[in-house]
Design a protein around this motif. Structure first.
Motif, short mmCIF file in Angstrom:
data_model
loop_
_atom_site.label_atom_id
_atom_site.label_comp_id
_atom_site.label_asym_id
_atom_site.label_seq_id
_atom_site.Cartn_x
_atom_site.Cartn_y
_atom_site.Cartn_z
N VAL A 7 0.86 -1.18 0.00
CA VAL A 7 0.00 0.00 0.00
C VAL A 7 0.90 1.23 0.00
CG1 VAL A 7 -1.76 1.29 1.25
CG2 VAL A 7 -1.82 -1.20 1.27
N PRO A 8 0.73 2.15 -0.97
CA PRO A 8 1.53 3.39 -0.93
C PRO A 8 1.40 4.09 0.41
CG PRO A 8 0.36 3.22 -3.01
CD PRO A 8 -0.15 2.10 -2.15
N ASP A 9 2.46 4.73 0.82
CA ASP A 9 2.55 5.32 2.14
C ASP A 9 1.35 6.23 2.45
OD1 ASP A 9 3.89 5.91 4.61
OD2 ASP A 9 4.46 7.84 3.77
N ARG A 58 -11.08 -0.10 10.92
CA ARG A 58 -10.58 -1.47 11.08
C ARG A 58 -9.30 -1.66 10.27
NH1 ARG A 58 -15.11 -3.98 10.51
NH2 ARG A 58 -15.05 -4.40 8.28
N LEU A 59 -9.26 -1.14 9.05
CA LEU A 59 -8.08 -1.30 8.20
C LEU A 59 -6.88 -0.54 8.75
CD1 LEU A 59 -9.65 -0.99 4.63
CD2 LEU A 59 -8.75 -3.05 5.71
N LEU A 99 -6.64 -0.46 -5.13
CA LEU A 99 -6.22 -1.39 -4.08
C LEU A 99 -6.64 -2.82 -4.42
CD1 LEU A 99 -7.11 0.74 -0.92
CD2 LEU A 99 -4.81 -0.01 -1.58
N LEU A 100 -7.85 -2.95 -4.94
CA LEU A 100 -8.37 -4.28 -5.26
C LEU A 100 -7.60 -4.94 -6.40
CD1 LEU A 100 -12.26 -3.85 -5.14
CD2 LEU A 100 -10.88 -5.35 -3.70
N HIS A 101 -7.37 -4.19 -7.47
CA HIS A 101 -6.88 -4.79 -8.71
C HIS A 101 -5.40 -4.59 -8.96
CE1 HIS A 101 -10.97 -5.78 -9.67
NE2 HIS A 101 -11.34 -4.52 -9.65
N TYR A 102 -4.75 -3.82 -8.10
CA TYR A 102 -3.30 -3.67 -8.28
C TYR A 102 -2.53 -3.79 -6.97
CZ TYR A 102 1.29 -2.04 -9.57
OH TYR A 102 2.65 -1.97 -9.75
N PHE A 103 -2.66 -2.82 -6.08
CA PHE A 103 -1.78 -2.75 -4.92
C PHE A 103 -1.93 -3.96 -3.99
CE2 PHE A 103 -2.35 1.83 -6.00
CZ PHE A 103 -1.03 2.09 -6.33
N LEU A 104 -3.19 -4.41 -3.77
CA LEU A 104 -3.42 -5.53 -2.84
C LEU A 104 -3.95 -6.76 -3.57
CD1 LEU A 104 -4.97 -3.62 0.19
CD2 LEU A 104 -2.65 -4.52 -0.03
N LYS A 105 -3.68 -6.85 -4.85
CA LYS A 105 -4.14 -7.99 -5.63
C LYS A 105 -3.57 -9.29 -5.05
CE LYS A 105 -4.51 -9.63 -10.39
NZ LYS A 105 -4.14 -9.36 -11.80
N GLY A 106 -4.47 -10.20 -4.73
CA GLY A 106 -4.06 -11.48 -4.16
C GLY A 106 -3.86 -11.46 -2.66
N PRO A 447 9.03 0.96 -9.54
CA PRO A 447 9.37 1.26 -8.14
C PRO A 447 8.07 1.31 -7.32
CG PRO A 447 10.32 2.85 -9.68
CD PRO A 447 9.31 2.07 -10.45
N TYR A 448 8.21 1.32 -6.02
CA TYR A 448 7.03 1.49 -5.17
C TYR A 448 6.50 2.92 -5.33
CZ TYR A 448 7.80 -2.93 -2.74
OH TYR A 448 7.94 -4.26 -2.43
N LEU A 449 5.19 3.04 -5.52
CA LEU A 449 4.57 4.36 -5.62
C LEU A 449 4.64 5.04 -4.25
CD1 LEU A 449 2.93 6.16 -7.64
CD2 LEU A 449 0.89 5.26 -6.52
N ALA A 450 5.07 6.31 -4.25
CA ALA A 450 5.35 6.99 -2.97
C ALA A 450 4.10 7.16 -2.12
CB ALA A 450 5.98 8.35 -3.25
N ALA A 451 3.01 7.61 -2.73
CA ALA A 451 1.83 7.97 -1.95
C ALA A 451 0.69 8.26 -2.92
CB ALA A 451 2.11 9.20 -1.08
N GLN A 452 -0.39 8.79 -2.39
CA GLN A 452 -1.45 9.37 -3.20
C GLN A 452 -1.29 10.89 -3.18
OE1 GLN A 452 -4.30 7.51 -4.91
NE2 GLN A 452 -2.39 6.33 -4.76
#
Length: 573
Positions: A7-9, A58-59, A99-106, A447-452
């Motif tokens: 998850v981006p920072d 909760r998250l 989040l669903l389809h890229y960052f947390l996929k699987g 690279p890891y995406l820095a943030a939103q």
């Protein structure tokens, strides 16, 4: 290399803050509805909002009792709040979809919660669309809007495409004129000095566009794009008597975008940006304004990328006959495919730092498209940058991108371009231009995406230079004031975007209009195209730099020299 979910920072925490702000907006209009039926829908949206907040707590593993957000003071009318909620809900929905389809996929443990966030957001959007559609439009009765309690005053008139102002402590004003506007050959920029109302030329002969200027170490430092020159971008210093010295040259500004702003940091270093060569990473027919002069120019990355072999077929704009070429990402037009492109210090889409002699040049952040405005916040002492979003043009079209305000809180952070736009993967259907190929990733080793982004501005608004309000006497303390130049029309039917100064809260992304030009380039009573806003040293006067008439070559309306101006905004007594 297999993809590792992440998850981006601060992405979830930022979503929580945004959703809390949206809850306050929803509550503010419960009793402002036109009918009881509308009120029922608003109450349903509020119920879903509370469910979303429980999930986000909760998250983030926070309890509701630990969340303490500052009160939101917002005085927009009912219909405007509906529009704002719909815009923010769309962006939050796309973040949850990402989040669903890229960052947390699987990553199954988060999937059910994020799916529910996405589902509830879509349901809210459907009701908000219904509510917005039944509202009557409000006719405009003036040529411009200025926040109540403030007044406008013109300071300097007849400026030619101004881009930057510097306010000295002795109340002298320096104004940089670009020497260039899209749709005209590059000319020469110059620096003007305003002393006690008298305007004189301090220095001229800068290869346009001159895009940024700052006063530090008793010298002016400027950055120029050098459109039409062989070496393109430069960093120069200018002494008080107008003597110029080149500190850096060869900056990669031969393409679509140039240098941006330049500022001096508290560390005694200079900070400035360089934009991308292209819209979205691929040279094509939309780049013909510079392609004939620089046929071997293309985007140069700051880090080494491994690329997918994705070719883009186009008619060759370099030949009189109708030839065709296939062009690959990060390659000159029609050049063979390179699976690996090496990172370079002189590159595109980056923020730089160097000392006052131009030495110790280093890249502090990358993955931008057109980083133009740059400031260090007096409140959290972080670096902030505005970045102009992509267009639905060229060989790799990107639909529906926003302009953005980014917080650069870590060194060497990556902000996504050309595979992420406004913090979202290019593969989302949102970015697909109807009738054109859907965007796919160009880079294998992201690279890891820095943030939103801190906030996303109106699409095609050209959100540029900005400043922070720090004086409670002026009002709106801690808000970011952003100048929006506005879009270039390609048809008479195309609506105006931008032509505003907006205020934004950098904690929850909420935006509010401070100045709006309702007449576009037909404006005669107020600023036309704001390109920079800057507070004086005491913070009680806001200066607004008006670029003037940019025109549209598609509509056979050339840019108009000497149509710009400098204005100041003060509180009415």
């Amino acid at each position: 290399m297999p993809f590792t979910p992440y998850v981006p920072d601060g992405m979830i925490e930022q979503s929580l803050q945004w959703e809390y702000a949206d809850r306050e907006l929803i509550k503010s209009i419960v009793d402002k509805t036109n009918t009881s039926l509308e009120q029922e829908l608003i109450l349903q949206i509020l119920e879903w909002q509370d469910r979303k907040l429980v999930i986000l707590h909760r998250l983030t593993m926070q309890s509701t009792s630990k969340t303490s957000l500052p009160p939101i003071i917002f005085d927009y009318p009912y219909a405007k709040v509906l529009t704002l909620l719909l815009e923010r809900s769309e962006q939050l929905g796309l973040q949850y979809e990402s989040l669903l389809h890229y960052f947390l996929k699987g990553f199954e443990s988060f999937q059910s919660d994020v799916k529910m966030l996405y589902k509830l957001t879509i349901k809210q959007m459907n009701l908000l669309i219904q509510l917005k559609d039944v509202q009557a439009s409000t006719p405009k009765t003036t040529s411009f809007y200025l926040k109540e309690g403030y007044k406008l005053e013109k300071v300097v008139n007849h400026l030619s495409f101004p881009t930057s102002i510097v306010l000295s402590r002795n109340q002298d004003i320096y104004i940089a004129e670009s020497g260039f506007a899209y749709g005209m050959p590059a000319g020469m920029g110059r620096i003007l000095t305003v002393k006690q109302g008298e305007v004189t030329v301090l220095a001229d002969g800068f290869d346009g566009p001159l895009t940024g200027m700052t006063l530090a170490f008793d010298k002016l430092f400027v950055v120029i794009g050098g459109r039409g020159t062989e070496q393109c971008g430069k960093l120069l210093c200018v002494t008080r008597d107008g003597q110029k010295t080149v500190l850096l040259d060869g900056l990669k500004t031969c393409g679509d975008h140039f240098t941006g702003d330049i500022i001096a940091g508290n560390d005694g270093m200079l900070y400035f940006g360089v934009g991308s060569a292209t819209n979205s990473g691929v040279v094509g027919p939309d780049n013909q304004s510079w392609l004939k002069e620089h046929p071997y120019f293309a985007d140069s990355p700051s880090r080494t990328y491994h690329l997918y072999k994705r070719g883009f077929l186009s008619n060759n704009p370099l030949t009189e006959k109708h030839g065709q070429e296939i062009t690959y990402p990060f390659s000159p037009y029609g050049a063979p495919f390179s699976q690996q492109v090496e990172g370079n210090l002189l590159s595109n889409g980056v923020l730089y730092r160097c000392d006052q002699e131009g030495n110790d040049l280093e890249i502090i952040a990358d993955g931008f498209r057109n980083p133009f405005g740059l400031q260090i916040s007096p409140f959290d002492h972080q670096l902030y940058v505005t970045d102009n979003g992509a267009d639905a043009r060229g060989s790799r079209q990107i639909n529906g991108d926003w302009d953005n305000l980014w917080r650069v809180s870590t060194m060497k952070s990556w902000h996504g371009w050309p595979d992420f736009f406004s913090g979202l993967p290019a593969t989302l259907s949102h970015f697909h231009t109807k009738g054109k190929p859907a965007p796919s990733f160009l880079i294998k080793n992201h690279p890891y995406l820095a943030a939103q982004p801190v906030t996303r501005f109106e699409q095609h608004s050209s959100s540029n230079k900005f400043d922070f309000s720090s004086n409670p006497q002026f009002g709106y303390e801690k808000k970011v004031f952003v100048a929006q130049l506005g879009n270039i029309k390609r048809s008479n039917e195309q609506p105006d975007h931008g032509y505003k100064v907006v205020m934004t809260d950098f904690e929850n992304g909420l935006q509010e209009e401070f100045y709006v030009n309702y007449e576009g380039e037909d404006q005669t009573e107020g600023p036309i195209r704001p390109i920079e806003v800057k507070f004086n040293h005491t913070g009680n006067v806001l200066y607004l730099l008006d670029f003037g008439i940019l025109g549209s070559m598609a509509l056979n309306k050339p840019p108009k020299q000497y149509s710009g101006a400098l204005w100041k905004i003060t509180k009415e007594e």
